[in-house]
Every structure is written in C-alpha cells, then in structure tokens.
Design an enzyme around this catalytic site. Sequence first.
Site, mmCIF file in Angstrom:
data_model
loop_
_atom_site.group_PDB
_atom_site.id
_atom_site.type_symbol
_atom_site.label_atom_id
_atom_site.label_comp_id
_atom_site.label_asym_id
_atom_site.label_seq_id
_atom_site.Cartn_x
_atom_site.Cartn_y
_atom_site.Cartn_z
ATOM 1 N N GLY A 1 0.779 -1.232 0.000
ATOM 2 C CA GLY A 1 0.000 0.000 0.000
ATOM 3 C C GLY A 1 0.808 1.278 0.000
ATOM 4 O O GLY A 1 0.254 2.357 -0.214
ATOM 5 N N GLY B 159 3.280 1.611 -2.154
ATOM 6 C CA GLY B 159 3.805 1.704 -3.505
ATOM 7 C C GLY B 159 3.030 2.691 -4.349
ATOM 8 O O GLY B 159 2.174 3.434 -3.860
ATOM 9 N N ILE C 150 0.722 2.379 -6.972
ATOM 10 C CA ILE C 150 -0.731 2.191 -7.036
ATOM 11 C C ILE C 150 -1.326 2.259 -5.639
ATOM 12 O O ILE C 150 -2.345 2.921 -5.404
ATOM 13 C CB ILE C 150 -1.086 0.856 -7.715
ATOM 14 C CG1 ILE C 150 -0.610 0.843 -9.165
ATOM 15 C CG2 ILE C 150 -2.594 0.610 -7.661
ATOM 16 C CD1 ILE C 150 -0.811 -0.490 -9.883
ATOM 17 N N ASP D 156 6.572 -8.100 5.748
ATOM 18 C CA ASP D 156 6.856 -8.814 4.507
ATOM 19 C C ASP D 156 5.772 -9.855 4.264
ATOM 20 O O ASP D 156 5.399 -10.592 5.190
ATOM 21 C CB ASP D 156 8.226 -9.493 4.626
ATOM 22 C CG ASP D 156 8.792 -9.923 3.291
ATOM 23 O OD1 ASP D 156 8.095 -10.662 2.556
ATOM 24 O OD2 ASP D 156 9.937 -9.544 2.978
ATOM 25 N N ALA E 260 3.969 -7.134 -4.629
ATOM 26 C CA ALA E 260 4.569 -8.054 -5.598
ATOM 27 C C ALA E 260 5.891 -7.488 -6.080
ATOM 28 O O ALA E 260 6.112 -6.269 -6.061
ATOM 29 C CB ALA E 260 3.640 -8.266 -6.796
ATOM 30 N N THR F 174 7.824 -6.656 -9.345
ATOM 31 C CA THR F 174 7.343 -6.360 -10.692
ATOM 32 C C THR F 174 8.519 -6.156 -11.639
ATOM 33 O O THR F 174 9.615 -5.790 -11.226
ATOM 34 C CB THR F 174 6.462 -5.103 -10.705
ATOM 35 O OG1 THR F 174 7.235 -3.992 -10.229
ATOM 36 C CG2 THR F 174 5.250 -5.281 -9.810
ATOM 37 N N TYR G 158 7.685 -13.243 -14.445
ATOM 38 C CA TYR G 158 6.738 -12.339 -13.792
ATOM 39 C C TYR G 158 5.309 -12.688 -14.185
ATOM 40 O O TYR G 158 4.420 -12.814 -13.327
ATOM 41 C CB TYR G 158 7.047 -10.894 -14.162
ATOM 42 C CG TYR G 158 5.997 -9.912 -13.702
ATOM 43 C CD1 TYR G 158 5.796 -9.656 -12.354
ATOM 44 C CD2 TYR G 158 5.198 -9.231 -14.627
ATOM 45 C CE1 TYR G 158 4.825 -8.755 -11.927
ATOM 46 C CE2 TYR G 158 4.231 -8.333 -14.214
ATOM 47 C CZ TYR G 158 4.048 -8.099 -12.861
ATOM 48 O OH TYR G 158 3.078 -7.215 -12.451
ATOM 49 N N LYS H 275 2.107 -13.921 -11.792
ATOM 50 C CA LYS H 275 0.829 -13.213 -11.709
ATOM 51 C C LYS H 275 -0.322 -14.141 -12.081
ATOM 52 O O LYS H 275 -1.402 -14.083 -11.474
ATOM 53 C CB LYS H 275 0.840 -11.983 -12.612
ATOM 54 C CG LYS H 275 1.887 -10.936 -12.259
ATOM 55 C CD LYS H 275 1.877 -10.529 -10.797
ATOM 56 C CE LYS H 275 0.704 -9.664 -10.421
ATOM 57 N NZ LYS H 275 0.780 -9.185 -9.012
ATOM 58 N N ASN I 30 -0.416 -1.162 -18.404
ATOM 59 C CA ASN I 30 0.756 -0.389 -17.990
ATOM 60 C C ASN I 30 0.315 0.882 -17.273
ATOM 61 O O ASN I 30 -0.130 1.839 -17.910
ATOM 62 C CB ASN I 30 1.626 -0.041 -19.205
ATOM 63 C CG ASN I 30 2.282 -1.266 -19.808
ATOM 64 O OD1 ASN I 30 1.600 -2.186 -20.261
ATOM 65 N ND2 ASN I 30 3.598 -1.284 -19.813
#
Length: 378
Positions: free
Chosen positions: A10, A12, A14, A64, A86, A88, A189, A193, A218
């Site tokens: 949270g 990050g 986004i 973590d 995650a 990325t 990756y 996902k 993206n």
Amino acid sequence: MGKNILITGGAGFIGSNLTRSLVEKGHKVTILDNLSTQIHGEKPERDSVLYKNIKDLVVFIKGDVRSPEDWKKAIVDQEVIIHLAAETGTGQSMYLIQQYSEVNILGTSIMLDILSNSSNCVKKVVIASSRSIYGEGKYIDTSGNATYPEARDEKNMSNGIFDPVANNGQLLHVTATDELSKIHPTSLYGITKQTQEQMVMTVCKAIGISAVALRYQNVYGPGQSLSNPYTGILSIFSTQIRNGNDIQIFEDGKESRDFVYIQDVVDATILSAEKEEANNQIFNVGSGIAVSVIDIANKLVKAYNSKTQIKITGKFRLGDIRHNYADLNKISSILKYVPKISIDQGIQEFTKWVSNQKVQKDLFEVSMREMKEKGLLK
C-alpha cells in the site's frame, strides 16, 4: 459505511494513490509493506514521498508478505484485502526467479492459508493481476480468425522481424485482448501473476470469500518510482531526459502498450472492492487504446521541451511482447468503468509532477548490463 481495508504493498505507486482515495471515501485503511529499497530508496522512512504521503492516514505495518506473522497481524479485523504487494518487472524476473516466486506466489499462498485455517472477518479479496499473463495479446489472421501467437522467434528478431507471425508465415493484426483470451505468459513475472490470480480465485471460492482479479495494463502517473530502471517506461524515459541522456528504445519503436493513468486504475480498483457485481469476476483494467513506444518517447520529449535524442537500438529483451491492449467491454458493462484520462492529458499531469521532483540517477545502463550478462538482452 466505511470498511476496514488491508492493502498489501500500500505504500507503492498504485497503493499510495489508492489509499488516499479510500480514506477520502471514509474507509479505514491498514497497509502491509516492506518499503522495498528498489521503489522507496535506501532510507524510505526519511526519503520516500510515497510513504510520507500516506503514513499519517493509515495503520502502517512494516512487514513482509513472506512472513506468516506479519500477515496474521495485518489481517485482524479486516473486511477487504487488496493484494498489490509483488515484485514487478518482466526482464528482472527472468534472473531473480526465486525472489519473484517467493514474494508473489509464496506470499499469496501464506495469505490464503491463513484465511482458510483461522477465523477472520475477510469478505473479499481483490488481487492485482497483470496483462503480462496473456503474453502476446490477441491477434487476427488474414482469414479473420482470432489467434494467439507464441513467444517471438529470436532469429527473426535478430533479423529485424519484430512482429509475430503465424505458423504458416501469415501476417497477423493485433486486436483488443479480452478476458477469455489465451493465457500464455512469456516471462517469469507473468507466470507468477497468473499463479496468484488462479490461487485467489480458486481458494476464495472454496472458502466462501468473494474474489476479484484485476488484470492491470501499464499503469503510469504522478507518484511512479523515478529511480527503478526495471519497470515503467515513462519513468525510465523521464529519468534519461532529465539526466541529459539519450532515450534508448528497443526493437523498432513500434511495439505498443496500453498505458492507463493511475486515477483510472484507482477508480477501477475501488469499484471492484465496493461493488457486489464485481464478486468472483476477472476484469481487464486499461485505457483500451494501444500507443507505440516511439510515440510515448516523442510525447515526453515535447512535454519536457527537451533536446534529448531518441535512438532506435534494434536491441530486444527475451520475454518481451510486441503488442497488447485491453478489451474493456466486460468491466464497462458490469462495473460501469470508463477511463477518463487520455494519454496526452496523463502525460501532461505526469511530466508536471516529475518536473517538481528531485532528479534521480539514471540506472538504465546498469539494468541493461545485468540483462546482457544473463543472456536476456540481444
């Protein structure tokens, strides 16, 4: 009435934007985040703008997702989990295989294990999936049939043939990729996902928790990491421009992506968390428009009023795709999601924000050397 919502990752890009919007809507947000140095810098509590923008708005747990104890602490009293945490980056994933697998797959399995084997208040899990699970997007052959090309041939790419071709040599034309399209990731990756998505959708259904998977395209916008050379081409190009370096573009620059503005992603994610119609559904989240990488570079150079040179290198990375853009019919129909920010408006907002940030060291060449040493850059 506001809900108790846990956002992993949270702090990050986004997550921090999502957090602010959820708090404004009256939700109580808890964040579980390890403040990764690749995103937040060496001293995140002191220097990370993303972290400082949300730390006073939430219950913050530095932890973590690979730790069961951190998960147990974070899940207490939560009604919704939005699982963004995650590793990325398609290129980096091809040589940090254990790290990507542990964070993305093991971390998700620990969450599901706890939800399955302990009493909790969780009613819904929203999992951040990715367009990378599709590999190459959906194409149409000369007969008008849908087709899903496999990973591109290295020999063709070495000879400057970058577009996918059918097995019979036919030319293919890219079209919008819908949620029923073939799943065949071309990077580690993408595999992680895909696994995350399947785990959440399968296990949550079995234990009576609603689940939603969002296949993000993206994502870009203010708040994006400007120091991470492994993901986010608008950030990578912006850092090159601000350091006075040339923009290095792979292939012939005509490869395209669906660039979706951060607030549109936030809106789609909140709709998924709040609306019952989203329960047990999988949605694409994007702009629905393909834009070439060379067009993005030109738009950025113009926006910054820069004299930076754009260099088409012809180099390519194994695991990269040629084209992919989202079919938004499903999310528009069910959740009434309509992206509001055009690429030109989004770049204007992004570059305005970047221009007020500290110039970051350009680490692009470092990342290229790493991939070349691993045999992934050709």
